[in-house]
Design a protein around this motif. Structure first.
Motif, PDB file in Angstrom:
ATOM      1  N   ARG A   1     -31.524  10.356 -10.179  1.00 33.86           N
ATOM      2  CA  ARG A   1     -30.885  11.424 -10.746  1.00 33.86           C
ATOM      3  C   ARG A   1     -31.729  12.717 -10.976  1.00 33.86           C
ATOM      4  NH1 ARG A   1     -25.999  13.485  -9.832  1.00 33.86           N
ATOM      5  NH2 ARG A   1     -27.117  15.326  -9.106  1.00 33.86           N
ATOM      6  N   GLU A   2     -32.883  12.433 -11.495  1.00 30.46           N
ATOM      7  CA  GLU A   2     -34.054  13.627 -11.550  1.00 30.46           C
ATOM      8  C   GLU A   2     -34.595  14.020 -10.280  1.00 30.46           C
ATOM      9  OE1 GLU A   2     -36.853  13.647 -14.736  1.00 30.46           O
ATOM     10  OE2 GLU A   2     -36.287  11.829 -15.408  1.00 30.46           O
ATOM     11  N   ILE A   3     -34.685  13.051  -9.424  1.00 30.02           N
ATOM     12  CA  ILE A   3     -35.253  13.655  -7.953  1.00 30.02           C
ATOM     13  C   ILE A   3     -33.999  14.621  -7.403  1.00 30.02           C
ATOM     14  CG2 ILE A   3     -35.724  12.924  -5.481  1.00 30.02           C
ATOM     15  CD1 ILE A   3     -36.702  10.214  -6.911  1.00 30.02           C
ATOM     16  N   MET A   4     -32.669  14.031  -7.382  1.00 26.07           N
ATOM     17  CA  MET A   4     -31.710  14.990  -6.938  1.00 26.07           C
ATOM     18  C   MET A   4     -31.393  16.208  -7.367  1.00 26.07           C
ATOM     19  SD  MET A   4     -28.817  11.272  -6.575  1.00 26.07           S
ATOM     20  CE  MET A   4     -27.771  12.356  -5.577  1.00 26.07           C
ATOM     21  N   ASP A   5     -31.742  16.264  -8.919  1.00 28.87           N
ATOM     22  CA  ASP A   5     -31.461  17.327  -9.387  1.00 28.87           C
ATOM     23  C   ASP A   5     -32.540  18.527  -9.079  1.00 28.87           C
ATOM     24  OD1 ASP A   5     -29.232  16.398 -11.133  1.00 28.87           O
ATOM     25  OD2 ASP A   5     -30.382  15.969 -12.743  1.00 28.87           O
ATOM     26  N   ARG A   6     -33.525  18.066  -8.435  1.00 28.93           N
ATOM     27  CA  ARG A   6     -34.504  18.909  -8.034  1.00 28.93           C
ATOM     28  C   ARG A   6     -34.527  19.416  -6.554  1.00 28.93           C
ATOM     29  NH1 ARG A   6     -36.543  16.327 -12.400  1.00 28.93           N
ATOM     30  NH2 ARG A   6     -38.262  17.358 -13.622  1.00 28.93           N
ATOM     31  N   VAL A   7     -33.498  18.760  -5.818  1.00 24.41           N
ATOM     32  CA  VAL A   7     -33.355  19.352  -4.315  1.00 24.41           C
ATOM     33  C   VAL A   7     -32.315  20.140  -4.292  1.00 24.41           C
ATOM     34  CG1 VAL A   7     -32.927  18.045  -2.186  1.00 24.41           C
ATOM     35  CG2 VAL A   7     -33.985  16.761  -3.865  1.00 24.41           C
ATOM     36  N   LYS A   8     -32.826  21.194  -3.314  1.00 24.06           N
ATOM     37  CA  LYS A   8     -31.734  22.266  -3.231  1.00 24.06           C
ATOM     38  C   LYS A   8     -30.832  21.949  -2.140  1.00 24.06           C
ATOM     39  CE  LYS A   8     -35.797  25.351  -3.557  1.00 24.06           C
ATOM     40  NZ  LYS A   8     -36.641  26.368  -2.775  1.00 24.06           N
ATOM     41  N   CYS A   9     -31.072  21.351  -1.116  1.00 27.34           N
ATOM     42  CA  CYS A   9     -29.817  20.898   0.114  1.00 27.34           C
ATOM     43  C   CYS A   9     -29.415  19.469  -0.550  1.00 27.34           C
ATOM     44  CB  CYS A   9     -30.529  20.747   1.275  1.00 27.34           C
ATOM     45  SG  CYS A   9     -29.456  20.667   2.541  1.00 27.34           S
ATOM     46  N   GLN A  10     -28.543  19.716  -1.618  1.00 33.86           N
ATOM     47  CA  GLN A  10     -27.998  18.348  -2.062  1.00 33.86           C
ATOM     48  C   GLN A  10     -26.801  17.577  -1.239  1.00 33.86           C
ATOM     49  OE1 GLN A  10     -26.952  18.018  -6.227  1.00 33.86           O
ATOM     50  NE2 GLN A  10     -29.140  18.935  -6.802  1.00 33.86           N
ATOM     51  N   GLU A  11     -26.356  18.491  -0.393  1.00 33.12           N
ATOM     52  CA  GLU A  11     -25.177  17.862   0.376  1.00 33.12           C
ATOM     53  C   GLU A  11     -25.899  16.937   1.708  1.00 33.12           C
ATOM     54  OE1 GLU A  11     -25.794  22.253   2.157  1.00 33.12           O
ATOM     55  OE2 GLU A  11     -26.092  21.115   0.204  1.00 33.12           O
ATOM     56  N   LYS A  12     -27.162  17.014   1.669  1.00 31.45           N
ATOM     57  CA  LYS A  12     -27.608  16.318   2.705  1.00 31.45           C
ATOM     58  C   LYS A  12     -28.505  15.202   2.035  1.00 31.45           C
ATOM     59  CE  LYS A  12     -26.741  18.687   6.329  1.00 31.45           C
ATOM     60  NZ  LYS A  12     -25.439  17.964   7.447  1.00 31.45           N
ATOM     61  N   LEU A  13     -28.041  14.711   0.658  1.00 30.92           N
ATOM     62  CA  LEU A  13     -28.750  13.733  -0.010  1.00 30.92           C
ATOM     63  C   LEU A  13     -27.944  12.657  -0.718  1.00 30.92           C
ATOM     64  CD1 LEU A  13     -31.861  12.839  -0.804  1.00 30.92           C
ATOM     65  CD2 LEU A  13     -31.516  14.138  -2.890  1.00 30.92           C
ATOM     66  N   GLY A  14     -28.136  11.623  -0.525  1.00 32.11           N
ATOM     67  CA  GLY A  14     -27.224  10.527  -1.324  1.00 32.11           C
ATOM     68  C   GLY A  14     -27.901   9.567  -1.786  1.00 32.11           C
ATOM     69  N   VAL A  15     -27.404   8.264  -1.898  1.00 39.84           N
ATOM     70  CA  VAL A  15     -28.098   7.139  -2.481  1.00 39.84           C
ATOM     71  C   VAL A  15     -27.660   5.938  -1.764  1.00 39.84           C
ATOM     72  CG1 VAL A  15     -28.516   5.664  -4.424  1.00 39.84           C
ATOM     73  CG2 VAL A  15     -28.448   8.033  -4.936  1.00 39.84           C
ATOM     74  N   CYS A  16     -28.677   4.831  -1.608  1.00 37.71           N
ATOM     75  CA  CYS A  16     -28.460   3.480  -0.890  1.00 37.71           C
ATOM     76  C   CYS A  16     -28.836   2.452  -2.230  1.00 37.71           C
ATOM     77  CB  CYS A  16     -29.211   3.167   0.186  1.00 37.71           C
ATOM     78  SG  CYS A  16     -29.049   1.541   0.754  1.00 37.71           S
ATOM     79  N   LEU A  17     -27.490   1.596  -2.528  1.00 41.72           N
ATOM     80  CA  LEU A  17     -27.921   0.775  -3.681  1.00 41.72           C
ATOM     81  C   LEU A  17     -28.328  -0.572  -3.040  1.00 41.72           C
ATOM     82  CD1 LEU A  17     -25.863   0.587  -6.907  1.00 41.72           C
ATOM     83  CD2 LEU A  17     -26.538  -1.618  -5.241  1.00 41.72           C
ATOM     84  N   ASP A  18     -29.455  -1.182  -3.537  1.00 37.40           N
ATOM     85  CA  ASP A  18     -29.871  -2.395  -2.970  1.00 37.40           C
ATOM     86  C   ASP A  18     -29.559  -3.535  -4.108  1.00 37.40           C
ATOM     87  OD1 ASP A  18     -31.906  -4.700  -2.884  1.00 37.40           O
ATOM     88  OD2 ASP A  18     -32.454  -3.628  -0.954  1.00 37.40           O
TER      89      ASP A  18
END
Length: 278
Positions: free
Chosen positions: A161-178
């Motif tokens: 979440r901390e990484i995501m909060d710092r990324v500007k283009c959030q619509e191109k960023l998601g998560v893969c759960l292993d």
């Protein structure tokens, strides 16, 4: 009738058409593949005719979204600047190559901070993503949940979440759960799957969860070791992993097997999980 979207990691050595045929052989309707040598950096030339043949196979067999995987050597939070430059260049080149098969996913391990501290690692990963991610790409980049081995970043939902909060283009960023990674990381998907899903939603948001690596684990809960096992032969077990595929919040996602198996073994795992998908 609702269908389980499931496949395995397939070798990309022979190209896209061969990957598509292998998926069909295994009765898979998705798969993952390395964009280049997973232990190096070399990438094979992409041939448009090969890609077109793959697209025909994917259309006929109604494949879901597929999940490309960055090489293990990509470390976006390395201490050495030359290694971070390799991470930037590799990710950008991979996203250009993914334009041949637009609309899919590109998964990567966030990286290891190698003694710099998790906070520094988080900041450096976000910096690389901000330098590479662009709305022009037709691929979504996925941060993978990690087991917490060594100095890995991404061992908790909060770190992602901390990484995501710092990324500007959030619509191109998601998560893969292993599943192996979160289990080894201390999230009890056997005894409290609902609780883990709710925690993910609270911290990250289920709308950001785009794919699942479905793996058993050779280690007990919270071991922070990351050793995958075949489905039903590890500490998580078949029943719990089958429950992951059936969970209302997860069942429509693509599931990728990264178990220590071969094509026939993956086909068997796919068959077993499909039979239990009700």
């Amino acid at each position: 009738m609702e269908t389980l979207t499931i496949g395995s990691h397939i070798s990309s050595a022979k190209g896209y058409e061969a990957m598509g045929k292998t998926a069909v052989y295994m009765n898979a309707n998705t798969f993952a593949f390395f964009t280049r040598n997973p232990r190096g950096g070399k990438a094979k030339e992409i041939k448009e005719a090969d890609v077109e043949k793959y697209k025909e196979i994917a259309k006929v067999h109604q494949f879901g979204k597929i999940v490309a995987h960055a090489p293990y050597t990509l470390n976006a939070c390395a201490a050495r600047e030359d290694l971070r430059e390799f991470a930037r260049n590799t990710m950008e080149d991979d996203l250009k190559r993914m334009e041949y098969i637009p609309g899919n996913y590109y998964n990567f391990h966030p990286g290891s901070h190698v003694g710099q501290g998790a906070q520094t690692g988080i900041e450096k990963i976000a910096q690389v993503l901000n330098e590479v991610l662009d709305r022009k790409w037709n691929t979504m980049v996925l941060l993978e949940t990690m087991a917490g081995k060594g100095t890995e970043v991404g061992r908790t939902f909060e770190e992602l979440r901390e990484i995501m909060d710092r990324v500007k283009c959030q619509e191109k960023l998601g998560v893969c759960l292993d599943t192996c990674h979160v289990w080894d990381g201390g999230y009890d998907i056997v005894g409290d799957l609902d609780g883990v899903v709710q925690e993910f939603d609270r911290v990250i948001g289920l709308e950001h969860l785009k794919a699942i690596h479905l793996n058993d684990s050779k280690n007990p809960l919270g071991s922070h070791k990351d050793r995958h096992a075949k489905i039903g032969e590890g500490e998580i077990g078949l029943e719990a992993l089958s429950a992951v595929t059936r969970h209302p919040a997860l069942r429509n996602l693509p599931f990728i097997l990264e178990t220590p198996n071969d094509e026939d073994g993956w086909a068997q795992e796919i068959r077993i999980l499909r039979e239990r998908f009700v």
